[in-house]
Scaffold this motif. Sequence first.
Motif, PDB file in Angstrom:
ATOM      1  N   UNK A  87       0.996  -0.832  -0.184  1.00 26.55           N
ATOM      2  CA  UNK A  87       0.039   0.301   0.421  1.00 26.55           C
ATOM      3  C   UNK A  87       1.027   1.133   0.142  1.00 26.55           C
ATOM      4  N   UNK A  88       1.005   2.470  -0.405  1.00 33.72           N
ATOM      5  CA  UNK A  88       1.697   3.658  -0.764  1.00 33.72           C
ATOM      6  C   UNK A  88       0.040   4.703  -0.555  1.00 33.72           C
ATOM      7  N   UNK A  89       0.885   5.493   0.979  1.00 32.28           N
ATOM      8  CA  UNK A  89      -0.026   6.480   1.369  1.00 32.28           C
ATOM      9  C   UNK A  89       0.398   7.463   1.104  1.00 32.28           C
ATOM     10  N   UNK A  90      -0.701   8.826   0.706  1.00 33.24           N
ATOM     11  CA  UNK A  90       0.700   9.812   0.515  1.00 33.24           C
ATOM     12  C   UNK A  90      -0.426  11.118   1.248  1.00 33.24           C
ATOM     13  N   UNK A  91       0.267  12.189   1.871  1.00 31.03           N
ATOM     14  CA  UNK A  91      -0.797  12.883   2.479  1.00 31.03           C
ATOM     15  C   UNK A  91       0.155  14.583   2.394  1.00 31.03           C
ATOM     16  N   UNK A  92      -0.389  15.184   1.983  1.00 37.48           N
ATOM     17  CA  UNK A  92       0.244  16.763   1.993  1.00 37.48           C
ATOM     18  C   UNK A  92       0.005  16.920   3.054  1.00 37.48           C
ATOM     19  N   UNK A  93       0.431  16.501   4.053  1.00 32.23           N
ATOM     20  CA  UNK A  93       1.195  17.521   5.229  1.00 32.23           C
ATOM     21  C   UNK A  93       2.272  17.137   6.016  1.00 32.23           C
ATOM     22  N   UNK A  94       2.977  17.893   5.944  1.00 30.29           N
ATOM     23  CA  UNK A  94       4.819  16.267   5.979  1.00 30.29           C
ATOM     24  C   UNK A  94       3.934  16.910   7.387  1.00 30.29           C
ATOM     25  N   UNK A  95       3.734  17.301   8.568  1.00 33.10           N
ATOM     26  CA  UNK A  95       3.789  17.670  10.119  1.00 33.10           C
ATOM     27  C   UNK A  95       2.822  16.080   9.840  1.00 33.10           C
ATOM     28  N   UNK A  96       2.379  15.328   9.643  1.00 30.97           N
ATOM     29  CA  UNK A  96       2.378  14.017   9.220  1.00 30.97           C
ATOM     30  C   UNK A  96       3.202  12.945   9.171  1.00 30.97           C
ATOM     31  N   UNK A  97       3.481  13.030   8.081  1.00 29.08           N
ATOM     32  CA  UNK A  97       4.758  12.032   8.103  1.00 29.08           C
ATOM     33  C   UNK A  97       6.232  12.076   9.108  1.00 29.08           C
ATOM     34  N   UNK A  98       6.255  13.769   9.622  1.00 25.40           N
ATOM     35  CA  UNK A  98       7.197  13.074  11.071  1.00 25.40           C
ATOM     36  C   UNK A  98       6.764  13.102  11.770  1.00 25.40           C
ATOM     37  N   UNK A  99       5.355  13.085  12.177  1.00 26.31           N
ATOM     38  CA  UNK A  99       4.893  12.231  13.461  1.00 26.31           C
ATOM     39  C   UNK A  99       4.735  10.841  13.067  1.00 26.31           C
ATOM     40  N   UNK A 100       4.880  10.093  12.160  1.00 26.55           N
ATOM     41  CA  UNK A 100       4.990   8.990  12.011  1.00 26.55           C
ATOM     42  C   UNK A 100       5.984   7.880  12.044  1.00 26.55           C
ATOM     43  N   UNK A 101       7.144   8.475  11.453  1.00 27.02           N
ATOM     44  CA  UNK A 101       8.335   8.892  12.047  1.00 27.02           C
ATOM     45  C   UNK A 101       9.421   8.856  12.472  1.00 27.02           C
ATOM     46  N   UNK A 102       9.217  10.152  12.922  1.00 27.30           N
ATOM     47  CA  UNK A 102       9.683  10.194  14.646  1.00 27.30           C
ATOM     48  C   UNK A 102       9.220  10.213  16.093  1.00 27.30           C
ATOM     49  N   UNK A 103      10.392   9.529  16.449  1.00 29.13           N
ATOM     50  CA  UNK A 103       9.222   9.313  17.959  1.00 29.13           C
ATOM     51  C   UNK A 103       9.898  10.751  19.012  1.00 29.13           C
ATOM     52  N   UNK A 104       8.289  11.355  19.157  1.00 31.50           N
ATOM     53  CA  UNK A 104       8.435  12.591  19.911  1.00 31.50           C
ATOM     54  C   UNK A 104       6.741  11.815  20.847  1.00 31.50           C
ATOM     55  N   UNK A 105       6.993  12.646  22.231  1.00 34.55           N
ATOM     56  CA  UNK A 105       5.765  12.584  22.090  1.00 34.55           C
ATOM     57  C   UNK A 105       4.835  13.566  22.188  1.00 34.55           C
ATOM     58  N   UNK A 106       3.460  13.451  22.227  1.00 35.41           N
ATOM     59  CA  UNK A 106       2.127  14.223  21.575  1.00 35.41           C
ATOM     60  C   UNK A 106       1.492  14.290  22.844  1.00 35.41           C
ATOM     61  N   UNK A 107       0.223  15.347  22.734  1.00 36.97           N
ATOM     62  CA  UNK A 107      -0.721  15.195  23.389  1.00 36.97           C
ATOM     63  C   UNK A 107      -1.292  13.746  23.428  1.00 36.97           C
TER      64      UNK A 107
END
Length: 100
Positions: A6-26
């Motif tokens: 499957x290929x998932x495309x999004x126009x949100x760079x923030x979403x891509x970064x959130x998925x691939x980077x380990x960070x803490x979010x609300x």
Amino acid sequence: MGFSSILVETDSEAVVKAIFQEQTYPQLVETLIVDCKFLIRQVPNSKLLHTFREGNQCADFLANLGQSSPWSTTILNTPLEGMTTLLVRDANKVAFNRLR
């Protein structure tokens, strides 16, 4: 659903970064990110990519739909009304000009 790729495309760079980077979010956001990571891991050959909205009209359609929808996860088994034409245009790489 048994997909092997499957290929998932999004126009949100923030979403891509959130998925691939380990960070803490609300908590509310963290739950959604964990769900996305889980779903991506379920498909052996999956990719998540950033694309400009001109490059994927379906992603833009769904993003706009999400702006007016209640907060929840929605799984679509068939394209929504209005998306079939966009899917054909995306598949055929029809150019799309950004309106400002």
